[in-house]
Design a protein around this motif. Structure first.
Motif, short mmCIF file in Angstrom:
data_model
loop_
_atom_site.label_atom_id
_atom_site.label_comp_id
_atom_site.label_asym_id
_atom_site.label_seq_id
_atom_site.Cartn_x
_atom_site.Cartn_y
_atom_site.Cartn_z
N PRO A 37 7.42 2.39 12.20
CA PRO A 37 6.74 2.01 10.80
C PRO A 37 5.76 1.77 10.10
O PRO A 37 4.99 2.88 10.48
CB PRO A 37 5.70 0.79 12.16
N ILE A 38 5.41 1.85 9.11
CA ILE A 38 4.36 2.47 8.24
C ILE A 38 3.92 0.85 7.29
O ILE A 38 5.09 0.29 6.24
CB ILE A 38 4.57 3.72 7.56
N VAL A 39 2.98 1.01 6.52
CA VAL A 39 2.69 0.53 5.08
C VAL A 39 1.39 1.53 4.51
O VAL A 39 0.81 1.90 5.14
CB VAL A 39 1.99 -0.82 5.52
N SER A 40 2.28 1.63 3.73
CA SER A 40 1.16 3.01 2.13
C SER A 40 1.01 1.75 1.38
O SER A 40 2.10 1.43 0.65
CB SER A 40 2.19 3.96 2.23
N LEU A 41 0.50 2.38 0.51
CA LEU A 41 0.18 2.01 -1.37
C LEU A 41 0.82 3.33 -2.17
O LEU A 41 1.02 3.88 -1.42
CB LEU A 41 -1.18 2.15 -1.47
N LEU A 42 1.75 2.63 -3.37
CA LEU A 42 2.45 3.42 -4.59
C LEU A 42 1.41 3.68 -5.37
O LEU A 42 0.69 2.67 -5.42
CB LEU A 42 3.43 2.95 -4.46
N GLN A 43 1.78 5.29 -5.72
CA GLN A 43 0.73 5.80 -7.61
C GLN A 43 2.39 5.57 -8.29
O GLN A 43 3.41 5.69 -8.44
CB GLN A 43 -0.02 6.50 -7.12
N VAL A 44 1.86 5.82 -9.01
CA VAL A 44 2.64 5.82 -10.44
C VAL A 44 4.16 7.26 -10.28
O VAL A 44 3.89 8.36 -9.51
CB VAL A 44 1.81 7.04 -11.71
N GLY A 45 5.47 6.88 -10.12
CA GLY A 45 6.07 8.13 -9.70
C GLY A 45 7.10 6.95 -9.55
O GLY A 45 7.26 6.19 -10.46
N ASP A 46 8.58 7.40 -9.94
CA ASP A 46 10.03 7.23 -8.51
C ASP A 46 10.59 6.57 -7.26
O ASP A 46 9.63 7.31 -6.37
CB ASP A 46 11.11 8.76 -9.47
N VAL A 47 11.02 5.63 -7.59
CA VAL A 47 11.35 4.97 -5.95
C VAL A 47 12.46 5.78 -6.79
O VAL A 47 13.23 5.38 -6.83
CB VAL A 47 11.59 4.03 -5.95
N LYS A 48 13.24 6.97 -5.39
CA LYS A 48 14.50 7.51 -5.48
C LYS A 48 15.17 6.77 -3.89
O LYS A 48 15.08 6.72 -2.84
CB LYS A 48 14.45 8.85 -5.42
N ILE A 49 16.72 6.06 -4.05
CA ILE A 49 17.37 5.83 -3.58
C ILE A 49 18.86 6.08 -2.64
O ILE A 49 19.56 6.63 -4.23
CB ILE A 49 17.70 4.29 -3.95
N LEU A 73 14.05 4.33 -9.60
CA LEU A 73 12.90 3.44 -10.47
C LEU A 73 12.14 3.89 -10.50
O LEU A 73 11.17 3.99 -9.74
CB LEU A 73 13.23 1.79 -9.86
N ALA A 74 11.23 4.06 -12.17
CA ALA A 74 10.07 4.22 -12.36
C ALA A 74 9.13 3.22 -11.79
O ALA A 74 9.06 1.73 -12.58
CB ALA A 74 9.64 4.92 -13.56
N ILE A 75 7.63 3.66 -11.50
CA ILE A 75 6.73 1.99 -11.21
C ILE A 75 5.17 3.12 -11.42
O ILE A 75 5.09 3.71 -11.53
CB ILE A 75 6.62 1.80 -9.37
N ASN A 76 4.57 1.86 -11.35
CA ASN A 76 2.56 2.19 -11.81
C ASN A 76 2.69 1.79 -11.07
O ASN A 76 1.19 2.42 -10.60
CB ASN A 76 2.62 0.96 -13.26
N SER A 77 3.03 1.38 -10.02
CA SER A 77 1.65 1.57 -8.92
C SER A 77 2.56 0.31 -7.68
O SER A 77 3.59 -0.30 -8.22
CB SER A 77 0.05 0.91 -8.70
N GLY A 78 1.93 -0.42 -7.03
CA GLY A 78 2.85 -1.36 -5.67
C GLY A 78 1.93 -0.63 -3.67
O GLY A 78 1.64 -0.21 -3.66
N THR A 79 2.90 -1.26 -3.25
CA THR A 79 2.94 -1.46 -1.37
C THR A 79 4.55 -1.19 -1.20
O THR A 79 5.65 -1.90 -1.80
CB THR A 79 2.36 -2.18 -0.97
#
Length: 92
Positions: A37-49, A73-79
């Motif tokens: 289990p993990i929770v993390s903040l995300l920064q600008v980059g790519d989500v690769k599936i 999927l390119a993202i700016n930020s998130g969790t």
């Protein structure tokens, strides 16, 4: 494992995948089935599936394919949260 990608507009993707790689604030990391289990903040980059990804036609323009055949999927930020073989990405 099950992946759900949610943006402020809609759920962009929901389905079974093999792996997910996300741009964490401390660096890119990959999650596979049975990941801790993990929770993390995300920064600008790519989500690769990886896996058999079927994107709804309304959101196909937000995704692309990389040279290795991963859906991106390119993202700016998130969790991101991973728990019990379910990954939820809240992306901006």
């Amino acid at each position: 494992m099950y992946l759900e990608i949610v943006s402020p507009e809609a759920t962009l993707f929901a389905g079974e995948v093999t792996s997910v790689t996300v741009p964490g604030v401390d660096g890119e990391f990959q999650m596979l089935a049975n990941h801790a289990p993990i929770v993390s903040l995300l920064q600008v980059g790519d989500v690769k599936i990886e896996g058999e990804v079927d994107i709804h036609e309304d959101y196909q323009n937000k995704f692309s394919q990389d040279a290795k055949g991963k859906t991106v999927l390119a993202i700016n930020s998130g969790t991101v949260e991973m728990k019990d073989n379910k990954v939820i990405v809240l992306a901006d």
